[in-house]
Design a protein around this motif. Sequence first.
Motif, mmCIF file in Angstrom:
data_model
loop_
_atom_site.group_PDB
_atom_site.id
_atom_site.type_symbol
_atom_site.label_atom_id
_atom_site.label_comp_id
_atom_site.label_asym_id
_atom_site.label_seq_id
_atom_site.Cartn_x
_atom_site.Cartn_y
_atom_site.Cartn_z
ATOM 1 N N LYS A 22 0.862 -1.176 0.000
ATOM 2 C CA LYS A 22 0.000 0.000 0.000
ATOM 3 C C LYS A 22 0.905 1.235 0.000
ATOM 4 C CE LYS A 22 -4.195 1.650 2.241
ATOM 5 N NZ LYS A 22 -3.968 2.860 3.012
ATOM 6 N N SER A 23 0.712 2.103 -0.985
ATOM 7 C CA SER A 23 1.615 3.235 -1.160
ATOM 8 C C SER A 23 1.794 4.056 0.131
ATOM 9 C CB SER A 23 1.069 4.128 -2.277
ATOM 10 O OG SER A 23 1.863 5.275 -2.366
ATOM 11 N N GLY A 24 3.052 4.276 0.507
ATOM 12 C CA GLY A 24 3.355 5.124 1.663
ATOM 13 C C GLY A 24 3.194 4.451 3.019
ATOM 14 N N LYS A 25 2.823 3.134 3.014
ATOM 15 C CA LYS A 25 2.626 2.432 4.303
ATOM 16 C C LYS A 25 3.514 1.189 4.379
ATOM 17 C CE LYS A 25 -0.804 4.881 6.012
ATOM 18 N NZ LYS A 25 -0.322 5.972 6.818
ATOM 19 N N CYS A 26 3.999 0.922 5.562
ATOM 20 C CA CYS A 26 4.858 -0.254 5.779
ATOM 21 C C CYS A 26 4.037 -1.539 5.715
ATOM 22 C CB CYS A 26 5.545 -0.125 7.135
ATOM 23 S SG CYS A 26 6.597 -1.519 7.541
ATOM 24 N N ASP A 27 4.532 -2.543 5.001
ATOM 25 C CA ASP A 27 3.836 -3.837 4.908
ATOM 26 C C ASP A 27 3.781 -4.547 6.258
ATOM 27 O OD1 ASP A 27 3.686 -3.393 2.221
ATOM 28 O OD2 ASP A 27 5.234 -4.852 1.658
ATOM 29 N N LEU A 28 4.802 -4.299 7.093
ATOM 30 C CA LEU A 28 4.912 -5.054 8.340
ATOM 31 C C LEU A 28 4.142 -4.444 9.502
ATOM 32 C CD1 LEU A 28 8.723 -5.942 8.210
ATOM 33 C CD2 LEU A 28 6.787 -7.249 7.329
ATOM 34 N N TYR A 82 2.400 -1.165 9.168
ATOM 35 C CA TYR A 82 1.395 -0.214 8.635
ATOM 36 C C TYR A 82 1.671 1.246 8.989
ATOM 37 C CZ TYR A 82 -0.715 -4.773 8.322
ATOM 38 O OH TYR A 82 -0.886 -6.099 8.081
ATOM 39 N N ASN A 83 2.899 1.526 9.498
ATOM 40 C CA ASN A 83 3.225 2.926 9.772
ATOM 41 C C ASN A 83 3.720 3.617 8.503
ATOM 42 O OD1 ASN A 83 2.872 3.781 12.705
ATOM 43 N ND2 ASN A 83 3.752 1.722 12.898
ATOM 44 N N GLU A 84 3.929 4.941 8.659
ATOM 45 C CA GLU A 84 4.258 5.768 7.489
ATOM 46 C C GLU A 84 5.676 5.499 6.957
ATOM 47 O OE1 GLU A 84 4.724 10.527 6.536
ATOM 48 O OE2 GLU A 84 4.502 9.826 8.592
ATOM 49 N N LEU A 85 5.822 5.560 5.632
ATOM 50 C CA LEU A 85 7.152 5.463 5.022
ATOM 51 C C LEU A 85 7.632 6.868 4.700
ATOM 52 C CD1 LEU A 85 6.655 2.524 2.481
ATOM 53 C CD2 LEU A 85 7.329 2.420 4.891
ATOM 54 N N ILE A 86 8.896 7.132 5.026
ATOM 55 C CA ILE A 86 9.446 8.473 4.752
ATOM 56 C C ILE A 86 10.713 8.369 3.905
ATOM 57 C CG2 ILE A 86 8.541 9.673 6.805
ATOM 58 C CD1 ILE A 86 11.524 9.199 7.898
ATOM 59 N N GLN A 87 11.055 9.512 3.320
ATOM 60 C CA GLN A 87 12.318 9.593 2.595
ATOM 61 C C GLN A 87 13.331 10.286 3.504
ATOM 62 O OE1 GLN A 87 12.568 12.349 -0.772
ATOM 63 N NE2 GLN A 87 13.781 10.846 -1.891
ATOM 64 N N ARG A 88 14.531 9.710 3.624
ATOM 65 C CA ARG A 88 15.577 10.371 4.411
ATOM 66 C C ARG A 88 15.872 11.715 3.772
ATOM 67 N NH1 ARG A 88 20.588 6.230 5.090
ATOM 68 N NH2 ARG A 88 21.778 8.071 4.549
ATOM 69 N N SER A 89 16.060 12.776 4.594
ATOM 70 C CA SER A 89 16.244 14.106 4.001
ATOM 71 C C SER A 89 17.483 14.142 3.104
ATOM 72 C CB SER A 89 16.327 15.174 5.096
ATOM 73 O OG SER A 89 17.433 14.906 5.921
ATOM 74 N N ASP A 90 18.503 13.326 3.425
ATOM 75 C CA ASP A 90 19.706 13.356 2.585
ATOM 76 C C ASP A 90 19.591 12.428 1.373
ATOM 77 O OD1 ASP A 90 19.910 11.077 4.134
ATOM 78 O OD2 ASP A 90 22.034 11.316 4.603
ATOM 79 N N ASP A 91 18.400 11.830 1.167
ATOM 80 C CA ASP A 91 18.154 11.052 -0.056
ATOM 81 C C ASP A 91 17.468 11.889 -1.141
ATOM 82 O OD1 ASP A 91 19.365 8.689 0.626
ATOM 83 O OD2 ASP A 91 17.540 7.684 1.311
ATOM 84 N N LYS A 92 17.187 13.173 -0.853
ATOM 85 C CA LYS A 92 16.617 14.054 -1.884
ATOM 86 C C LYS A 92 17.676 14.239 -2.979
ATOM 87 C CE LYS A 92 12.773 15.685 0.367
ATOM 88 N NZ LYS A 92 12.857 15.640 1.819
ATOM 89 N N GLU A 93 17.223 14.399 -4.236
ATOM 90 C CA GLU A 93 18.165 14.257 -5.348
ATOM 91 C C GLU A 93 19.417 15.129 -5.277
ATOM 92 O OE1 GLU A 93 16.520 13.856 -9.246
ATOM 93 O OE2 GLU A 93 18.519 13.845 -10.171
ATOM 94 N N ASP A 94 19.258 16.426 -4.974
ATOM 95 C CA ASP A 94 20.459 17.289 -4.987
ATOM 96 C C ASP A 94 21.458 16.860 -3.904
ATOM 97 O OD1 ASP A 94 18.520 18.066 -3.157
ATOM 98 O OD2 ASP A 94 19.129 20.167 -3.148
#
Length: 213
Positions: A142-148, A150-162
């Motif tokens: 389910k988009s944006g939710k953990c399969d295990l 069910y909490n929120e999935l986030i992007q690490r701030s240092d994984d942003k493209e620039d």
Amino acid sequence: MNYVLLGPPGSGKGTQAKKIVEKFDLVYLSTGDMLREAKKSNEYINKLVSTGQLIPDEAVVGLVKKHLKKNDIKKGFVFDGFPRTIWQAENLDLLLEFENIKIDSVFFIDLCFEKAVKRMIGRRICVMCGTNYHTVELPSKKSGKCDLCYNELIQRSDDKEDIARNRLVVYESQTKPLIEYYKKSNLLTYIDGSRSEEEVFELIDIWIKNKKS
Ligand code: AMP
């Protein structure tokens, strides 16, 4: 059994390190994790980590020493994200020499610049249980939710493209020289990081089992 995982950000060092630790019951030592914890109470570290720059060598080695004391490293360990400079590698050598401990292998997980960028910008992490996903290679059901959990999935701030691209530039200039450093001491094991997670682990697993037997 003592191992170091070397490779560009996004190459899967963390994932593989955790798999090795789990299978062979070793101590997991990630300087990235140590620094993400430290940045909560230290604005200087926060700024460097958030912009993809390296933390000064002395501070990182100090942190590593503290964690080595806390953990029973005689049990065997896996370093993820350390060392990242020649200075750090030389200091790790001194530290281990003092403890009479030897590194068995430095697994160099190689991945080209653009593939590493794609791996990083698609990476998502569960806020609660820390499970890793990837928007393309390993999406959650389910988009944006953990399969295990069910909490929120986030992007690490240092994984942003620039910032991801900046981390790779830093890797090329400061960390890549370690390949030659460990080649000279005959410790480097090359692994093709463009293979799947399972294939990469199989290669590492075979290497470790061959060494043991
Ligand atoms: P990682 O989770 O290994 O990708 O590390 C995240 C960030 O923590 C890096 O981009 C650096 O800002 C910092 N960091 C982690 N390990 C080191 C290290 N050995 N030396 C300096 N900075 C580090």
